[in-house]
Design a protein around this motif. Structure first.
Motif, PDB file in Angstrom:
ATOM      1  N   LEU A  74      55.043 -56.915  38.822  1.00 52.03           N
ATOM      2  CA  LEU A  74      54.694 -55.726  39.597  1.00 52.03           C
ATOM      3  C   LEU A  74      53.367 -55.146  39.130  1.00 52.03           C
ATOM      4  O   LEU A  74      52.526 -54.750  39.922  1.00 52.03           O
ATOM      5  N   ARG A  75      53.201 -55.108  37.826  1.00 52.02           N
ATOM      6  CA  ARG A  75      51.977 -54.526  37.278  1.00 52.02           C
ATOM      7  C   ARG A  75      50.768 -55.395  37.570  1.00 52.02           C
ATOM      8  O   ARG A  75      49.651 -54.907  37.711  1.00 52.02           O
ATOM      9  N   GLY A  76      50.997 -56.700  37.712  1.00 53.39           N
ATOM     10  CA  GLY A  76      49.886 -57.625  37.897  1.00 53.39           C
ATOM     11  C   GLY A  76      49.525 -57.889  39.340  1.00 53.39           C
ATOM     12  O   GLY A  76      48.564 -58.605  39.619  1.00 53.39           O
ATOM     13  N   CYS A 113      71.979 -55.038  43.684  1.00 52.58           N
ATOM     14  CA  CYS A 113      71.312 -55.106  42.379  1.00 52.58           C
ATOM     15  C   CYS A 113      69.998 -55.876  42.526  1.00 52.58           C
ATOM     16  O   CYS A 113      69.970 -56.949  43.141  1.00 52.58           O
ATOM     17  N   VAL A 114      68.935 -55.314  41.985  1.00 52.96           N
ATOM     18  CA  VAL A 114      67.627 -55.953  42.055  1.00 52.96           C
ATOM     19  C   VAL A 114      67.041 -56.006  40.651  1.00 52.96           C
ATOM     20  O   VAL A 114      66.949 -54.981  39.967  1.00 52.96           O
ATOM     21  N   ASP A 142      55.026 -47.783  45.124  1.00 56.31           N
ATOM     22  CA  ASP A 142      53.778 -48.234  45.729  1.00 56.31           C
ATOM     23  C   ASP A 142      53.949 -49.574  46.447  1.00 56.31           C
ATOM     24  O   ASP A 142      53.222 -49.885  47.395  1.00 56.31           O
ATOM     25  N   ARG A 143      54.925 -50.364  45.969  1.00 58.10           N
ATOM     26  CA  ARG A 143      55.198 -51.690  46.547  1.00 58.10           C
ATOM     27  C   ARG A 143      56.652 -51.751  47.001  1.00 58.10           C
ATOM     28  O   ARG A 143      57.412 -52.618  46.613  1.00 58.10           O
ATOM     29  N   ILE A 144      57.032 -50.798  47.849  1.00 61.00           N
ATOM     30  CA  ILE A 144      58.433 -50.652  48.227  1.00 61.00           C
ATOM     31  C   ILE A 144      58.945 -51.884  48.976  1.00 61.00           C
ATOM     32  O   ILE A 144      60.155 -52.160  49.003  1.00 61.00           O
ATOM     33  N   GLU A 145      58.035 -52.671  49.538  1.00 57.99           N
ATOM     34  CA  GLU A 145      58.442 -53.882  50.244  1.00 57.99           C
ATOM     35  C   GLU A 145      59.034 -54.917  49.294  1.00 57.99           C
ATOM     36  O   GLU A 145      59.605 -55.927  49.749  1.00 57.99           O
ATOM     37  N   THR A 146      58.901 -54.686  47.984  1.00 59.69           N
ATOM     38  CA  THR A 146      59.548 -55.563  47.008  1.00 59.69           C
ATOM     39  C   THR A 146      61.056 -55.600  47.236  1.00 59.69           C
ATOM     40  O   THR A 146      61.718 -56.606  46.982  1.00 59.69           O
TER      41      THR A 146
END
Length: 238
Positions: free
Chosen positions: A227-229, A219-220, A128-132
């Motif tokens: 992420l959840r917040g 590696c990330v 959902d937040r692939i830009e991470t």
């Protein structure tokens, strides 16, 4: 002389499925690289299906007072002395003075520990937040199917290159090997190749990071709580 208050070990058990619980007044001696002695006291003895033997007191949470890890053998002798020996010749000698309880139980095959779906939720949040993963990243799909199992996330970077993402709660060498197999397969598809790999986890072990880097993977480290917040600005009315 040993006194048995309860001695009811069920017969006909399948060894690899059976756990034996013995509560007894006993003393314990360990002979190996070091020596250790537990004086006489009431204790719980666990003989697990994997062959391990551990001695517990009524404190210290889960940690045993002494133990022998598998592979090892248990010989009960005349009934009052147990000798547990491993391949290295180390011995755990348990002298039973009074047996208060002795029983065996079939626990069956354990399904393993499921930690509140963290990996699945990480996958959902990251998709959902692939830009991470970087500016310009776009999602192709979650659970991308392959002949050897689904890739957690397949996406494209800002340059349009295909990226396969393997997500773990704890990143270890096995996860890097898994991602390696996916990449070998995906890179055979001319519509996807070249495919690069991203190994993502809440924690990545040093050995896994070295192996991943050596194989050209990124590696990330994922912050599950962050992420959840993250506030969801989708479908917002105000």
């Amino acid at each position: 002389m040993i006194h048995r208050r309860i001695a009811s070990v069920p017969s006909g058990r399948v060894a690899w499925r059976t756990m034996r619980l013995v509560i007894a007044r006993c003393s314990v001696d360990y002979a190996g690289r070091l020596t250790a002695h537990l004086p006489s006291a009431p204790r719980l003895i666990l003989v697990k299906a994997d062959g391990s033997v551990s001695i517990h007191a009524d404190d210290r949470a889960y940690k045993p007072l002494n133990w022998m890890s598998p592979p090892c053998s248990l010989k009960e002798g005349d009934g009052s002395v147990w000798t547990v020996e491993n391949k290295g010749g180390e011995k755990l000698i348990i002298t039973l003075e009074e047996v208060l309880h002795d029983s065996s139980h079939e626990l069956g095959v354990d399904p393993g520990l499921i930690k509140d779906g963290v990996e699945a939720h990480l996958q959902e949040l990251l998709a959902d937040r692939i830009e991470t993963l970087g500016e310009g990243y776009s999602l192709i799909r979650r659970e991308y199917p392959t002949a050897i199992g689904p890739v957690d996330i397949l996406c494209r970077d800002a340059d349009g290159q295909t990226v396969a993402v393997e997500i773990k709660r704890r990143g270890e060498i096995d996860g890097v090997e898994q991602l390696t197999r996916y990449l070998e397969l995906l890179n055979r598809d001319p519509h996807l190749a070249p495919v690069k790999g991203v190994f993502a986890a809440q924690e990545i072990k040093p050995q896994a990071r070295v192996l991943a880097t050596d194989r050209g993977m990124s590696c990330v480290v994922l912050d599950y709580d962050a992420l959840r917040g993250i506030e969801d600005d989708k479908l917002r009315l105000f």
